[in-house]
Motif scaffolding. Structure first.
Motif, PDB file in Angstrom:
ATOM      1  N   VAL A   1       0.881  -1.163   0.000  1.00  0.00           N
ATOM      2  CA  VAL A   1       0.000   0.000   0.000  1.00  0.00           C
ATOM      3  C   VAL A   1       0.918   1.213   0.000  1.00  0.00           C
ATOM      4  CG1 VAL A   1      -1.712   1.294   1.325  1.00  0.00           C
ATOM      5  CG2 VAL A   1      -1.799  -1.190   1.302  1.00  0.00           C
ATOM      6  N   VAL A   2       0.606   2.205  -0.829  1.00  0.00           N
ATOM      7  CA  VAL A   2       1.411   3.420  -0.905  1.00  0.00           C
ATOM      8  C   VAL A   2       0.646   4.550  -0.225  1.00  0.00           C
ATOM      9  CG1 VAL A   2       2.523   5.080  -2.439  1.00  0.00           C
ATOM     10  CG2 VAL A   2       2.452   2.655  -3.065  1.00  0.00           C
ATOM     11  N   LEU A   3       1.335   5.235   0.709  1.00  0.00           N
ATOM     12  CA  LEU A   3       0.744   6.369   1.414  1.00  0.00           C
ATOM     13  C   LEU A   3       1.451   7.634   0.951  1.00  0.00           C
ATOM     14  CD1 LEU A   3       0.769   4.799   4.992  1.00  0.00           C
ATOM     15  CD2 LEU A   3      -1.108   4.793   3.343  1.00  0.00           C
ATOM     16  N   GLY A   4       0.686   8.565   0.437  1.00  0.00           N
ATOM     17  CA  GLY A   4       1.297   9.786  -0.074  1.00  0.00           C
ATOM     18  C   GLY A   4       2.220   9.466  -1.229  1.00  0.00           C
ATOM     19  N   ASP A   5       3.310  10.235  -1.329  1.00  0.00           N
ATOM     20  CA  ASP A   5       4.254  10.048  -2.432  1.00  0.00           C
ATOM     21  C   ASP A   5       5.439   9.176  -2.081  1.00  0.00           C
ATOM     22  OD1 ASP A   5       2.769  11.695  -4.127  1.00  0.00           O
ATOM     23  OD2 ASP A   5       3.758  13.503  -3.368  1.00  0.00           O
ATOM     24  N   ASP A   6       5.702   8.994  -0.756  1.00  0.00           N
ATOM     25  CA  ASP A   6       6.974   8.377  -0.417  1.00  0.00           C
ATOM     26  C   ASP A   6       6.944   7.376   0.738  1.00  0.00           C
ATOM     27  OD1 ASP A   6       6.400  10.294   1.453  1.00  0.00           O
ATOM     28  OD2 ASP A   6       8.207  11.472   1.124  1.00  0.00           O
ATOM     29  N   ILE A   7       5.765   6.832   1.041  1.00  0.00           N
ATOM     30  CA  ILE A   7       5.676   5.813   2.087  1.00  0.00           C
ATOM     31  C   ILE A   7       5.053   4.566   1.491  1.00  0.00           C
ATOM     32  CG2 ILE A   7       4.709   5.209   4.340  1.00  0.00           C
ATOM     33  CD1 ILE A   7       4.628   8.241   4.936  1.00  0.00           C
TER      34      ILE A   7
END
Length: 80
Positions: free
Chosen positions: A12-18
Motif C-alpha cells: 500500500v502506498v501512502l502519499g508520495d513516499d511511504i
C-alpha cells in the motif's frame, strides 16, 4: 478508517513516499515492512501508549513529595 485486504508481497502506498508491504502472514501474526523517509516517525502504537503513561507518571509528583513540600511550606527553615 480505510480497510484493505493484502496478501504477502503486496503493498500500500501512502502519499508520495511511504510504502507499506506485507512481508509474511503466519496464523494471526503479520510481518509488515515500512519504507519511509527518515523524517517520518514510525512507532508501534503500544509503545507510544507506554511512553505517554511513563511521561504522565513522571510529571505527577508522588504523595510523599507533595506531603514533604506542604510540611516545608508550613514550617519554613529559621535563619539564625
Amino acid at each position: 478508517m480505510l480497510v484493505l485486504s493484502r496478501r504477502a508481497g503486496e503493498s500500500v502506498v501512502l502519499g508520495d513516499d511511504i510504502v507499506v508491504t506485507i512481508l509474511e502472514v503466519r496464523g494471526d501474526v503479520v510481518r509488515v515492512g515500512i519504507e519511509a523517509p527518515r523524517s517520518v516517525k514510525v512507532h508501534r502504537a503500544e509503545l507510544l501508549a507506554q511512553l505517554e503513561e511513563t511521561n504522565r507518571q513522571a510529571a505527577s509528583p508522588s504523595e510523599d513529595v507533595v506531603a514533604n513540600l506542604a510540611r516545608a511550606l508550613d514550617h519554613p527553615a529559621q535563619d539564625d
